[in-house]
Scaffold this active site. Structure first.
Site, PDB file in Angstrom:
ATOM      1  N   GLY A 120      19.591  21.184  59.640  1.00 44.24           N
ATOM      2  CA  GLY A 120      19.968  21.838  58.386  1.00 44.24           C
ATOM      3  C   GLY A 120      19.527  23.282  58.319  1.00 44.24           C
ATOM      4  N   VAL A 121      18.365  23.592  58.877  1.00 48.58           N
ATOM      5  CA  VAL A 121      17.889  24.980  58.824  1.00 48.58           C
ATOM      6  C   VAL A 121      18.821  25.910  59.593  1.00 48.58           C
ATOM      7  CG1 VAL A 121      15.475  24.385  58.419  1.00 48.58           C
ATOM      8  CG2 VAL A 121      16.281  24.645  60.755  1.00 48.58           C
ATOM      9  N   GLU A 141      20.874  29.134  58.346  1.00 52.56           N
ATOM     10  CA  GLU A 141      20.878  30.372  59.137  1.00 52.56           C
ATOM     11  C   GLU A 141      22.312  30.857  59.362  1.00 52.56           C
ATOM     12  OE1 GLU A 141      19.833  33.684  61.465  1.00 52.56           O
ATOM     13  OE2 GLU A 141      18.577  32.489  60.138  1.00 52.56           O
TER      14      GLU A 141
END
Length: 189
Positions: free
Chosen positions: A79-80, A84
């Site tokens: 998810g990060v 991004e």
């Protein structure tokens, strides 16, 4: 493929003296963003509305290095990295609006209301829609707030509001003036 000519060193121009460019291919993106493999997370820009909105595409393949460990036998895009990708799409929009983009660095200052609704897996194509919510100019810095929504097909898979600052490259690296980018006092809200 597009019929777009690719300048050797110049970033695509979206100024008022040339017709507005509304798409960017990977070569154009290389001229705008400093990110490279394995951290460049947008492959194409299919729509730009100056200082308003951008829509980018990310093709997710099994060859992505993060799939080796996230997770073995059940590859899911972290998810990060989706957040991004939202920031990089927004960064492409911002860097086409400033003079000397090669001398600028975009730094995250906040992530709000991030939600991950469905897993993103190899074979998916992300459609990253980012809308500019606030643009504030301050001495030697621009602060922005953007809302991103990510789709696979017609299904929403993720969303987040991101804040960032566009600063001089030397300042972002703690340049000789000793100033570093901080989120504490320059929040774009």
């Amino acid at each position: 493929m597009t019929d777009t000519a690719h300048p050797e060193t110049a970033a695509p121009s979206l100024d008022k003296t040339t017709p507005d460019k509304t798409t960017l291919d990977i070569i154009d993106i290389f001229h705008i963003l400093p990110h490279r493999f394995p951290f460049l997370l947008i492959d194409r820009v299919i729509e730009i509305q100056r200082k308003q909105r951008i829509v980018a595409i990310k093709n997710v393949t099994i060859n992505e290095p993060f799939f080796a460990g996230h997770f073995p036998n059940l590859p899911i895009m972290p998810g990060v990295l989706i957040v991004e990708a939202i920031a990089q799409a927004g960064g492409a929009l911002l860097l086409t609006e400033v003079e000397d983009p090669k001398d600028k660095l975009i730094m995250f200052t906040g992530i709000e209301r991030a939600k991950f609704r469905r897993p993103v897996v190899p074979g998916d194509q992300l459609r990253i829609e980012v809308e500019l919510k606030n643009w504030r100019v301050r001495p030697r810095m621009i602060a922005v707030r953007m809302e991103g929504i990510v789709y696979v097909g017609d299904r929403r898979v993720a969303e987040a509001v991101v804040s960032c600052q566009l600063v001089e490259t030397a300042r972002g690296r703690g340049g000789s003036d000793g100033a570093g980018a901080t989120a504490d006092s320059d929040d774009p809200e």
